[in-house]
Write an enzyme that holds these catalytic residues in place. Structure first.
Site, mmCIF file in Angstrom:
data_model
loop_
_atom_site.group_PDB
_atom_site.id
_atom_site.type_symbol
_atom_site.label_atom_id
_atom_site.label_comp_id
_atom_site.label_asym_id
_atom_site.label_seq_id
_atom_site.Cartn_x
_atom_site.Cartn_y
_atom_site.Cartn_z
ATOM 1 N N GLU A 81 -0.711 1.094 -5.504
ATOM 2 C CA GLU A 81 -0.529 -0.074 -4.630
ATOM 3 C C GLU A 81 -0.547 -1.344 -5.470
ATOM 4 O O GLU A 81 -1.582 -1.730 -5.989
ATOM 5 C CB GLU A 81 -1.678 -0.111 -3.618
ATOM 6 C CG GLU A 81 -1.983 1.238 -2.981
ATOM 7 C CD GLU A 81 -3.373 1.302 -2.340
ATOM 8 O OE1 GLU A 81 -3.965 0.263 -2.020
ATOM 9 O OE2 GLU A 81 -3.874 2.427 -2.163
ATOM 10 N N HIS A 141 0.845 -1.207 0.000
ATOM 11 C CA HIS A 141 0.000 0.000 0.000
ATOM 12 C C HIS A 141 0.884 1.263 0.000
ATOM 13 O O HIS A 141 0.886 2.038 0.965
ATOM 14 C CB HIS A 141 -0.882 -0.053 1.250
ATOM 15 C CG HIS A 141 -2.083 0.834 1.208
ATOM 16 N ND1 HIS A 141 -2.019 2.168 0.935
ATOM 17 C CD2 HIS A 141 -3.389 0.555 1.415
ATOM 18 C CE1 HIS A 141 -3.235 2.677 0.990
ATOM 19 N NE2 HIS A 141 -4.078 1.716 1.273
#
Ligand SMILES: O=P(O)(O)OC[C@H]1O[C@@H](O)[C@H](O)[C@@H](O)[C@@H]1O
Length: 320
Positions: A294, A189
């Protein structure tokens, strides 16, 4: 006897260490972090809580590449808002019921677990410049009772963070160490730090189908090579044929994100209202200075039978 674990020997890794990178372990308990610095000044910081990369500086240590909220919890009380949280074994809210991940919190437990530092080793990148590789491990035995109860499967994760002069590589190795098969999702992320969101474009996803979570999870096809961010964006691009997604700022390439054995990418910016509503997102208007790109395996599930291993990751290049 066949070694069925994926734990690299900490001793061996340390023995192989290059003479030059400096490694510092600072703080204690949940706030412990490992800092690696190359002789040329580039550095990376990894919090043992979540094995979260919280800082990556390139350009001789002068350019911070990752966005970190001023109110990010760095004491192990919650997942870090910024840097590179590791999402495993489920992405987003888990399936409501009937799946082994259903009792887990959003984005799973890896980002809120305490990892072990397994050691460092010297590494040569493709260009042959100095690099250092840091390995972190998380095993089912190291989970909190709550996480273990919610996902009682035997696994081993080794997360390798390799710092080179102009790039950072982050790779996960997942091994099924139990008798039972399991399914998982995985995602890195990454919060990229940018100067001005109005001048940013995310390129390289042309023709890819995505689910738009802002538009009621409807499916669309990316029709423009350049994604401009002018409002809340939360899109899951799946089965991407291109290897590289680029972040361009003011017409100039800023980051290249190269996927390795990961087919999907989420593009996320919370924009004004959502940023304000997150207690740990600060300052409120910093949505202007970050974008998440991500990479992961989040469409469907990766399945591992007993003893099987999955490996995937990213190399991010800072192009300043
Ligand atoms: O607030 P969290 O749990 O860190 O999640 C942040 C965002 O993470 C992204 O990966 C998701 O696509 C978003 O839907 C989510 O809002």
């Amino acid at each position: 006897m066949v070694d069925r674990t994926n734990r690299p020997s900490a001793l061996k890794a340390t023995d192989a260490a290059g003479p030059e990178a400096q490694i510092d372990i600072v703080g204690s308990g949940a706030s412990s972090k490992v800092i690696a610095t190359l002789p040329s000044g580039e550095s990376v910081e990894v919090l043992l809580f979540g094995a979260t990369v919280t800082s990556w500086k390139s350009n001789g240590g002068k350019t911070e590449n990752l966005w970190l909220s001023e109110k990010a919890a760095l004491d192990g009380s919650k997942a870090v808002r910024g840097g590179v949280p590791v999402v495993f074994p489920v992405f987003g809210p888990p399936p409501k019921s009937g799946h082994p991940t259903s009792s887990l919190p959003q984005h799973g437990f890896a980002r809120t677990s305490r990892w072990e530092f397994l050691g460092k080793s010297a590494a040569e990148d493709a260009l042959g410049s100095d690099s250092v590789k840091l390995d972190f491990g998380l095993y089912s035995s190291g989970l909190t009772d709550e996480a273990r109860k919610a996902w009682p499967l035997d696994f081993g994760l080794v997360y390798s963070v390799t710092l080179s002069k102009d790039s950072l590589q982050t790779v996960i190795n997942v091994r099924n160490e139990g008798e039972q098969s399991f399914e998982f999702q995985f995602l890195l992320h990454t919060y990229f730090k940018i100067q001005d969101i109005s001048k940013v474009a995310v390129n390289g996803l042309l023709g890819v189908t995505y689910v738009d979570k802002v538009l009621n999870a409807t499916e669309h096809k990316q029709s423009d090579n350049s994604i401009k961010i002018t409002g809340e964006v939360d899109r899951v691009y799946a089965s991407i044929p291109q290897d590289t997604t680029s972040i361009v700022e003011d017409g100039k390439p800023r980051f290249d994100v190269v996927r390795d054995n990961l087919q999907d990418t989420v593009v996320w910016n919370p924009w004004i209202e959502k940023a304000k509503s997150m207690g740990d997102f600060s300052p409120d208007d910093d949505y202007k200075h970050m974008v998440c790109v991500e990479v992961g395996a989040v469409q469907g599930w990766q399945k591992l039978d007993k003893g099987e291993v999955f490996e995937g990751g990213q190399t991010i290049r800072s192009l300043l």
